[in-house]
Scaffold this motif. Structure first.
Motif, PDB file in Angstrom:
ATOM      1  N   HIS A  79       0.843  -1.220   0.000  1.00 31.23           N
ATOM      2  CA  HIS A  79       0.000   0.000   0.000  1.00 31.23           C
ATOM      3  C   HIS A  79       0.872   1.262   0.000  1.00 31.23           C
ATOM      4  O   HIS A  79       2.064   1.212   0.326  1.00 31.23           O
ATOM      5  CB  HIS A  79      -0.921   0.005   1.222  1.00 31.23           C
ATOM      6  CG  HIS A  79      -0.200   0.042   2.546  1.00 31.23           C
ATOM      7  ND1 HIS A  79       0.014   1.193   3.256  1.00 31.23           N
ATOM      8  CD2 HIS A  79       0.361  -0.952   3.280  1.00 31.23           C
ATOM      9  CE1 HIS A  79       0.656   0.916   4.377  1.00 31.23           C
ATOM     10  NE2 HIS A  79       0.901  -0.375   4.416  1.00 31.23           N
ATOM     11  N   ASP A  90       6.435   2.013   5.872  1.00 31.08           N
ATOM     12  CA  ASP A  90       5.238   1.178   6.049  1.00 31.08           C
ATOM     13  C   ASP A  90       4.361   1.295   4.805  1.00 31.08           C
ATOM     14  O   ASP A  90       3.648   2.271   4.630  1.00 31.08           O
ATOM     15  CB  ASP A  90       4.492   1.670   7.302  1.00 31.08           C
ATOM     16  CG  ASP A  90       3.171   0.914   7.490  1.00 31.08           C
ATOM     17  OD1 ASP A  90       2.488   1.204   8.478  1.00 31.08           O
ATOM     18  OD2 ASP A  90       2.817   0.057   6.642  1.00 31.08           O
ATOM     19  N   GLY A  91       4.500   0.295   3.950  1.00 31.56           N
ATOM     20  CA  GLY A  91       3.812   0.309   2.650  1.00 31.56           C
ATOM     21  C   GLY A  91       4.800   0.550   1.518  1.00 31.56           C
ATOM     22  O   GLY A  91       5.055  -0.359   0.708  1.00 31.56           O
ATOM     23  N   GLU A 124      -4.919   1.182   2.964  1.00 32.46           N
ATOM     24  CA  GLU A 124      -4.692  -0.026   3.791  1.00 32.46           C
ATOM     25  C   GLU A 124      -4.862   0.350   5.254  1.00 32.46           C
ATOM     26  O   GLU A 124      -5.388  -0.416   6.056  1.00 32.46           O
ATOM     27  CB  GLU A 124      -3.284  -0.550   3.527  1.00 32.46           C
ATOM     28  CG  GLU A 124      -2.957  -1.864   4.182  1.00 32.46           C
ATOM     29  CD  GLU A 124      -2.465  -1.725   5.621  1.00 32.46           C
ATOM     30  OE1 GLU A 124      -2.117  -0.605   6.019  1.00 32.46           O
ATOM     31  OE2 GLU A 124      -2.465  -2.726   6.335  1.00 32.46           O
ATOM     32  N   GLU A 125      -4.419   1.561   5.614  1.00 35.51           N
ATOM     33  CA  GLU A 125      -4.434   1.954   7.032  1.00 35.51           C
ATOM     34  C   GLU A 125      -5.833   2.311   7.533  1.00 35.51           C
ATOM     35  O   GLU A 125      -6.085   2.301   8.735  1.00 35.51           O
ATOM     36  CB  GLU A 125      -3.507   3.168   7.232  1.00 35.51           C
ATOM     37  CG  GLU A 125      -2.061   2.931   6.864  1.00 35.51           C
ATOM     38  CD  GLU A 125      -1.333   1.993   7.810  1.00 35.51           C
ATOM     39  OE1 GLU A 125      -0.132   1.794   7.629  1.00 35.51           O
ATOM     40  OE2 GLU A 125      -1.970   1.445   8.735  1.00 35.51           O
ATOM     41  N   HIS A 188       7.106  -6.263   3.507  1.00 32.01           N
ATOM     42  CA  HIS A 188       6.674  -5.237   4.472  1.00 32.01           C
ATOM     43  C   HIS A 188       7.714  -5.113   5.581  1.00 32.01           C
ATOM     44  O   HIS A 188       8.446  -6.068   5.877  1.00 32.01           O
ATOM     45  CB  HIS A 188       5.307  -5.611   5.081  1.00 32.01           C
ATOM     46  CG  HIS A 188       4.540  -4.429   5.572  1.00 32.01           C
ATOM     47  ND1 HIS A 188       4.823  -3.815   6.750  1.00 32.01           N
ATOM     48  CD2 HIS A 188       3.531  -3.717   5.028  1.00 32.01           C
ATOM     49  CE1 HIS A 188       3.997  -2.791   6.938  1.00 32.01           C
ATOM     50  NE2 HIS A 188       3.199  -2.707   5.901  1.00 32.01           N
ATOM     51  N   GLN A 191       7.806  -3.940  11.697  1.00 30.19           N
ATOM     52  CA  GLN A 191       7.079  -3.034  12.605  1.00 30.19           C
ATOM     53  C   GLN A 191       7.178  -3.533  14.056  1.00 30.19           C
ATOM     54  O   GLN A 191       6.366  -3.156  14.895  1.00 30.19           O
ATOM     55  CB  GLN A 191       5.608  -2.878  12.192  1.00 30.19           C
ATOM     56  CG  GLN A 191       5.441  -2.345  10.783  1.00 30.19           C
ATOM     57  CD  GLN A 191       4.005  -2.169  10.350  1.00 30.19           C
ATOM     58  OE1 GLN A 191       3.280  -3.148  10.183  1.00 30.19           O
ATOM     59  NE2 GLN A 191       3.588  -0.946  10.138  1.00 30.19           N
ATOM     60  N   HIS A 355      -2.191  -6.816   7.223  1.00 29.81           N
ATOM     61  CA  HIS A 355      -1.635  -6.458   5.909  1.00 29.81           C
ATOM     62  C   HIS A 355      -2.614  -6.842   4.806  1.00 29.81           C
ATOM     63  O   HIS A 355      -3.451  -7.738   4.986  1.00 29.81           O
ATOM     64  CB  HIS A 355      -0.313  -7.196   5.675  1.00 29.81           C
ATOM     65  CG  HIS A 355       0.736  -6.842   6.679  1.00 29.81           C
ATOM     66  ND1 HIS A 355       1.362  -5.611   6.695  1.00 29.81           N
ATOM     67  CD2 HIS A 355       1.244  -7.545   7.720  1.00 29.81           C
ATOM     68  CE1 HIS A 355       2.213  -5.589   7.708  1.00 29.81           C
ATOM     69  NE2 HIS A 355       2.161  -6.728   8.351  1.00 29.81           N
TER      70      HIS A 355
HETATM   71 MN    MN Z   1       1.462  -1.416   6.300  1.00 34.22          MN
END
Ligand code: MN
Ligand code: HGY
Ligand code: MN
Length: 408
Positions: A79, A90-91, A124-125, A188, A191, A355
């Protein structure tokens, strides 16, 4: 330019497309920042010889046709939206790796049997329209067109209006038959702290937690802060605070890695001398086992019911519910094989984050790779990952994509 340098250039460029420069990445879906990132991604797809299209959700596809007519695609992507004041990886780490796989195919003049399709997914978030995983749920048909068009952001702007505002066409085709997707690969950032602590650059994802997201609306009665006696109030914020203070303990008691977060709260009318008459807050709940999610949901509902006192009315609306997912065994084995062949140290890992892969895993064979997050930080401006790790994951995906697309 080396692969690592190309990756750094992509990340550095995308990082500039933020509404909060200097305070992390804020790239909300269908915003001006989305448009800037979208144009860059499409440009990169075109320069790798891909045929670029967008669907009626605004997802971006870059396709390298295969020699087999009408064959299903091997899809790679992630994403490109963000959380508010989030990080640059992130993405985008997954989108950039996918772009580079396509670029290597072009550089080597490879002609796959099955098409290679790079995808950059929207929302996505869920930072703008709530829920999340919108682009992938749209592609797989989990999100219907009616649901999609009824979504509005906190200012009451609908998805359709927001799309049209940046020149996107919501009337474009939406959804794909599962038969058009042979496999889906996503890189990804982890995290979390595990890969960094183990000093291992590649995580091959076994499973992804189940998650539930609720939006809880507490209604009371507005009033004057100075003239309303304490025993004659229906204070929505006090009622909400009572509930919220009990929720984390439900996850702690459930144990087994169950986590619960109240991440967003809005108070109305939000005046310092006004008794709040409405509070809206979110509950994000996750666990590797569905029974834990179910248990905590029922305890949360019991807690809410007990708080429905005089003058206070509470509604909990489910925004997202996804069961825990195990990823495809064959793809995991392939990623292990290609990690070995490219001399990458790897380990298996489970994902505590949600995800798009978990949505695609309901319709096709899915594989995910993680790379380390510095200090385990993510969803914050400090988020950082090493482009060498992104480059290594790109190499593994390139080798896996050659096999999956049956490229000689
Ligand atoms: Mn993500
Ligand atoms: O919330 C998540 O797990 C993901 O970052 N959307
Ligand atoms: Mn995220």
């Amino acid at each position: 330019m080396s692969l690592k340098e190309r990756i750094e250039q992509h990340i550095g460029t995308l990082e500039q497309f933020t509404a909060t420069p200097g305070c992390g990445t804020t790239r909300l879906t269908y915003s001006q920042e989305d448009l800037q990132a979208r144009n860059y991604i499409k440009e990169q797809m075109k320069s790798s010889g891909l045929t670029v299209t967008e669907d009626g959700f605004g997802n971006i596809f870059g396709k390298l046709e295969g020699t087999l007519p009408d064959a299903p695609s091997v899809m790679i992507g992630s994403h490109f939206d963000s959380v508010p004041n989030g990080g640059a990886y992130d993405g985008p780490a997954g989108v950039v790796a996918a772009l580079e796989v396509a670029n290597i195919f072009q550089k080597q003049g490879l002609k796959p049997k099955y098409p290679l399709e790079i995808v950059a997914l929207v929302e996505e978030e869920g930072s703008r329209f709530g829920g999340g995983l919108m682009g992938s749920r749209g592609i797989t048909g989990v999100l219907t067109d009616t649901d999609f068009t009824s979504l509005k952001d906190k200012d009451g702007i609908s998805t359709v209006e927001a799309m049209q505002k940046i020149g996107l066409d919501p009337s474009l085709p939406k959804g794909r038959n599962a038969e058009t997707i042979k496999a889906f690969l996503e890189l990804h950032i982890e995290q979390g702290p595990i890969l960094e602590e183990k000093d291992i650059p590649i995580g091959i994802v076994d499973s992804i937690v189940g998650l539930a997201q609720y939006e809880v609306t507490v209604k009371g009665q507005a009033g004057h802060a100075g003239t309303t006696p304490m025993n004659r109030r229906a204070d929505a914020l006090v009622a909400a605070a009572n509930i919220i203070s009990q929720l984390p303990e439900l996850a702690v008691k459930e144990g087994d890695g169950t986590v619960l977060t109240v991440g967003r709260l809005h108070t109305y009318p939000n005046g310092a001398n006004v008794i709040p008459d409405k509070v809206v807050f979110t509950v994000d709940l996750r666990s590797g086992k569905e029974e834990h999610v179910q248990n905590v949901i029922s305890k949360m509902k019991a807690c809410i019911d007990a708080s429905q006192t005089a003058g206070i009315e509470i509604v909990a609306q489910e925004q997202l519910y996804i069961q825990p997912k195990s990823l495809n065994e064959n793809i995991r084995t392939l990623l292990e094989k290609k990690s070995k062949e490219t001399n990458a140290a790897y380990c298996s890992i489970n994902s505590g984050a949600g995800h798009d892969s978990m949505i695609f895993s309901d319709v096709t064979d899915v594989g995910m790779l993680f790379i380390p997050s510095r200090a385990g930080l993510s969803h914050c401006p400090e988020e950082w990952s090493d482009s060498r790790h992104i480059a290594k994951a790109t190499e593994i995906f390139f080798e896996a994509a050659k096999q999956l697309t049956e490229t000689e």
